[in-house]
Every structure is written in C-alpha cells, then in structure tokens.
Design a protein around this motif. Structure first.
Motif, PDB file in Angstrom:
ATOM      1  N   MET A 154       0.842  -1.195   0.000  1.00 54.38           N
ATOM      2  CA  MET A 154       0.000   0.000   0.000  1.00 54.38           C
ATOM      3  C   MET A 154       0.879   1.247   0.000  1.00 54.38           C
ATOM      4  N   TYR A 155       0.448   2.271  -0.748  1.00 51.18           N
ATOM      5  CA  TYR A 155       1.220   3.509  -0.852  1.00 51.18           C
ATOM      6  C   TYR A 155       1.095   4.304   0.428  1.00 51.18           C
ATOM      7  N   LYS A 156       2.230   4.682   1.022  1.00 48.76           N
ATOM      8  CA  LYS A 156       2.233   5.458   2.259  1.00 48.76           C
ATOM      9  C   LYS A 156       3.024   6.738   2.044  1.00 48.76           C
ATOM     10  N   VAL A 157       2.553   7.792   2.649  1.00 48.85           N
ATOM     11  CA  VAL A 157       3.216   9.081   2.535  1.00 48.85           C
ATOM     12  C   VAL A 157       3.472   9.631   3.915  1.00 48.85           C
ATOM     13  N   GLU A 158       4.703  10.025   4.172  1.00 43.32           N
ATOM     14  CA  GLU A 158       5.044  10.664   5.436  1.00 43.32           C
ATOM     15  C   GLU A 158       5.508  12.081   5.121  1.00 43.32           C
ATOM     16  N   VAL A 159       4.771  13.047   5.618  1.00 42.82           N
ATOM     17  CA  VAL A 159       5.052  14.443   5.303  1.00 42.82           C
ATOM     18  C   VAL A 159       5.158  15.235   6.589  1.00 42.82           C
ATOM     19  N   SER A 160       6.188  16.044   6.696  1.00 43.89           N
ATOM     20  CA  SER A 160       6.343  16.927   7.841  1.00 43.89           C
ATOM     21  C   SER A 160       5.943  18.335   7.445  1.00 43.89           C
ATOM     22  N   ALA A 161       5.669  19.156   8.455  1.00 44.94           N
ATOM     23  CA  ALA A 161       5.206  20.516   8.181  1.00 44.94           C
ATOM     24  C   ALA A 161       6.258  21.326   7.441  1.00 44.94           C
ATOM     25  N   GLY A 162       7.535  21.066   7.707  1.00 40.60           N
ATOM     26  CA  GLY A 162       8.582  21.861   7.071  1.00 40.60           C
ATOM     27  C   GLY A 162       9.198  21.208   5.856  1.00 40.60           C
ATOM     28  N   GLY A 163       8.709  20.015   5.476  1.00 39.04           N
ATOM     29  CA  GLY A 163       9.285  19.305   4.357  1.00 39.04           C
ATOM     30  C   GLY A 163       8.905  19.929   3.023  1.00 39.04           C
ATOM     31  N   ALA A 164       9.738  19.645   2.016  1.00 34.58           N
ATOM     32  CA  ALA A 164       9.471  20.162   0.679  1.00 34.58           C
ATOM     33  C   ALA A 164       8.369  19.346   0.009  1.00 34.58           C
ATOM     34  N   ILE A 165       7.548  20.015  -0.780  1.00 30.68           N
ATOM     35  CA  ILE A 165       6.479  19.334  -1.498  1.00 30.68           C
ATOM     36  C   ILE A 165       7.039  18.803  -2.813  1.00 30.68           C
ATOM     37  N   PRO A 166       6.805  17.533  -3.139  1.00 29.08           N
ATOM     38  CA  PRO A 166       7.242  17.023  -4.447  1.00 29.08           C
ATOM     39  C   PRO A 166       6.622  17.848  -5.577  1.00 29.08           C
ATOM     40  N   LEU A 167       7.348  17.967  -6.675  1.00 29.33           N
ATOM     41  CA  LEU A 167       6.883  18.800  -7.778  1.00 29.33           C
ATOM     42  C   LEU A 167       5.525  18.349  -8.294  1.00 29.33           C
ATOM     43  N   ALA A 168       5.314  17.040  -8.368  1.00 26.17           N
ATOM     44  CA  ALA A 168       4.031  16.537  -8.867  1.00 26.17           C
ATOM     45  C   ALA A 168       2.869  17.013  -8.004  1.00 26.17           C
ATOM     46  N   SER A 169       3.089  17.111  -6.697  1.00 29.15           N
ATOM     47  CA  SER A 169       2.047  17.602  -5.797  1.00 29.15           C
ATOM     48  C   SER A 169       1.961  19.121  -5.851  1.00 29.15           C
ATOM     49  N   LEU A 170       3.117  19.784  -5.988  1.00 31.50           N
ATOM     50  CA  LEU A 170       3.120  21.243  -6.062  1.00 31.50           C
ATOM     51  C   LEU A 170       2.341  21.734  -7.272  1.00 31.50           C
ATOM     52  N   ARG A 171       2.388  20.982  -8.359  1.00 35.82           N
ATOM     53  CA  ARG A 171       1.679  21.374  -9.574  1.00 35.82           C
ATOM     54  C   ARG A 171       0.171  21.328  -9.395  1.00 35.82           C
ATOM     55  N   LEU A 172      -0.290  20.626  -8.382  1.00 36.38           N
ATOM     56  CA  LEU A 172      -1.723  20.606  -8.101  1.00 36.38           C
ATOM     57  C   LEU A 172      -2.166  21.885  -7.406  1.00 36.38           C
ATOM     58  N   MET A 173      -1.274  22.482  -6.639  1.00 44.26           N
ATOM     59  CA  MET A 173      -1.617  23.677  -5.869  1.00 44.26           C
ATOM     60  C   MET A 173      -1.432  24.947  -6.690  1.00 44.26           C
ATOM     61  N   ALA A 174      -0.389  25.005  -7.495  1.00 50.25           N
ATOM     62  CA  ALA A 174      -0.083  26.212  -8.263  1.00 50.25           C
ATOM     63  C   ALA A 174      -0.356  25.969  -9.739  1.00 50.25           C
ATOM     64  N   SER A 175      -0.841  26.999 -10.412  1.00 55.87           N
ATOM     65  CA  SER A 175      -1.106  26.898 -11.845  1.00 55.87           C
ATOM     66  C   SER A 175       0.215  26.934 -12.608  1.00 55.87           C
ATOM     67  N   PRO A 176       0.224  26.455 -13.857  1.00 58.11           N
ATOM     68  CA  PRO A 176       1.463  26.531 -14.654  1.00 58.11           C
ATOM     69  C   PRO A 176       2.013  27.950 -14.765  1.00 58.11           C
ATOM     70  N   LEU A 177       1.126  28.939 -14.875  1.00 60.65           N
ATOM     71  CA  LEU A 177       1.591  30.319 -14.961  1.00 60.65           C
ATOM     72  C   LEU A 177       2.251  30.764 -13.664  1.00 60.65           C
ATOM     73  N   GLN A 178       1.657  30.399 -12.525  1.00 61.47           N
ATOM     74  CA  GLN A 178       2.243  30.774 -11.238  1.00 61.47           C
ATOM     75  C   GLN A 178       3.622  30.153 -11.069  1.00 61.47           C
ATOM     76  N   LEU A 179       3.762  28.906 -11.473  1.00 54.40           N
ATOM     77  CA  LEU A 179       5.064  28.251 -11.392  1.00 54.40           C
ATOM     78  C   LEU A 179       6.071  28.933 -12.318  1.00 54.40           C
ATOM     79  N   THR A 180       5.608  29.371 -13.478  1.00 52.23           N
ATOM     80  CA  THR A 180       6.494  30.070 -14.416  1.00 52.23           C
ATOM     81  C   THR A 180       6.964  31.387 -13.833  1.00 52.23           C
ATOM     82  N   TYR A 181       6.025  32.165 -13.284  1.00 56.14           N
ATOM     83  CA  TYR A 181       6.401  33.447 -12.682  1.00 56.14           C
ATOM     84  C   TYR A 181       7.392  33.240 -11.539  1.00 56.14           C
ATOM     85  N   SER A 182       7.112  32.230 -10.716  1.00 53.91           N
ATOM     86  CA  SER A 182       7.992  31.960  -9.584  1.00 53.91           C
ATOM     87  C   SER A 182       9.382  31.540 -10.061  1.00 53.91           C
ATOM     88  N   TYR A 183       9.406  30.736 -11.107  1.00 55.60           N
ATOM     89  CA  TYR A 183      10.691  30.297 -11.670  1.00 55.60           C
ATOM     90  C   TYR A 183      11.489  31.500 -12.156  1.00 55.60           C
TER      91      TYR A 183
END
Length: 229
Positions: A1-30
């Motif tokens: 079974m797939y398990k995920v352990e995430v801490s409050a200060g840990g980095a978000i994987p890019l695949a998950s980050l793309r769910l929160m931010a739009s492609p344009l927002q990621l471009t501007y940030s980049y």
C-alpha cells in the motif's frame, strides 16, 4: 500500500506542487527565483521568456525597460557583453589582446559595472514584468472557472481528465494538514447537510386501506330477517 510521510517543514514534491499552483504561477515563480538567486546559467531561458511575452504584448514594458532587461540578462550571462556595441567591440579586443587587461576587468570593472546595483535593477525590471503579467492573466476563481467550463459539455467532460493522481494529491493534503491549516475556524455550519440524512431516512407512509365493504345480502337472508321466529 502507498504510504506518505510528510512533515510541516518538508518540501512538497513537484508533482504535488503542480496541483496547488497553476502553470503560470510556477512560471512566474521560476523567473523571479532565477533572477533573485542570480542563477546565471538559467538566464538564457529567462531571456527567451521575456522576449516572447514582450514581443507578443509590447505594452507590458516600455521599449527602454525591455531593452535594459534583455541586454542586462545577456550581459550577466556573458560578462564580455557591454550595453553599447562600440564599447563591446573595444572591450572584446582589449580582453583578447592582454591577459592583464582581462584580469583587471574581472577584478575592477566587472564588480562596479555589473555589481549589486546591476543585479538590483534586473530584479526590479523582472518584478515589474511579473506584476504586469499577473494583471493581464489573473488566476480565475471557482465561479469564473465554472462559467468557462460549463458552456461546452465537451470542455466539462475533458476537465474530468485533470483529476489528479491520488498519490500526488494525498501527499499535498498531508503536507498541508501537517502545517495545521485545518485548525482555522470552520466556514461551513455543522448543520449544513443534515437535510441529506433526513431525506435518506424518510419513509413515505403507506396509505391506509379502507375497511372492506359488507357483502350484499341474498334474498333468503332478507326473508329470514322479515319473519321473526
């Protein structure tokens, strides 16, 4: 079974980050982070982006600002480039001729002409461009998106293909949960939705059946009733 352990200060994987931010927002940030961190090896990609958007919509920046930003990126990417073509040719010739001149350039001229003030100007120009792009291409809210996708059934159906991978979404949900974001005051009343359960529990009463009608009396029964014993 797939398990995920995430801490409050840990980095978000890019695949998950793309769910929160739009492609344009990621471009501007980049774009902004590359300039802010002075990651010169990525300046070429920033220059391509700046050139494309300013050629498409020249009103984003004045001609002078666009030229300053693009030439500034080129100069930082290639320190032998000067703003003036004449100065550039003289500079290249001097650097090629003399090792001492080349050493003096990088030790004395470069820190002054291409130092902190130069980078600050690039950051200011980049920030101004990003702000203009955010004004031109704002992130729509749910209501606006609903209007956009509900007019065409095919578009609405196609949006179903954007439902994210459950593992990426689970990582993002756990990351945000670990930050304590669910501790905020609830915006939905606890009584909202009670009608759903009430409706599911509702049973339509069966209609009350009327009592059966008496059977019609036969002729013999009537005669018996008419002659008392």
């Amino acid at each position: 079974m797939y398990k995920v352990e995430v801490s409050a200060g840990g980095a978000i994987p890019l695949a998950s980050l793309r769910l929160m931010a739009s492609p344009l927002q990621l471009t501007y940030s980049y774009i902004w982070q590359v300039i802010r961190q002075r990651n010169v090896k990525l300046y070429g990609k920033v220059e391509e982006f700046v050139t494309m958007v300013t050629q498409t919509v020249p009103e984003l920046m004045s001609f002078k600002q666009t030229a300053q930003l693009i030439l500034g990126l080129r100069a930082r990417k290639d320190p032998e480039v000067e703003k003036s073509q004449t100065n550039f040719m003289v500079l290249v010739q001097n650097l090629l001729k003399s090792t001492a001149e080349r050493k003096r350039f990088f030790q004395e001229v470069f820190p002054v002409q291409y130092g902190t003030k130069f980078d600050t100007a690039l950051q200011a120009l980049t920030a101004g461009l990003v702000c203009k792009l955010e004004q031109l291409l704002p992130v729509p809210n749910l209501s606006q998106l609903g209007t956009m996708i509900s007019t065409e059934p095919t578009v609405l159906e196609a949006c179903g293909g954007f439902i994210p991978d459950s593992r990426d979404l689970k990582t993002l949900l756990l990351h945000q949960q670990a930050k304590g974001l669910l501790g905020v005051k609830a915006t939905i009343s606890s009584s909202v939705g009670d009608c759903v359960l009430a409706s599911l529990a509702f049973h339509w009463p069966k209609p009350v059946e009327p009592p059966p009608l008496p059977a019609p009396e036969s002729g013999i029964t009537k005669e018996i009733r008419g002659h008392p014993q």
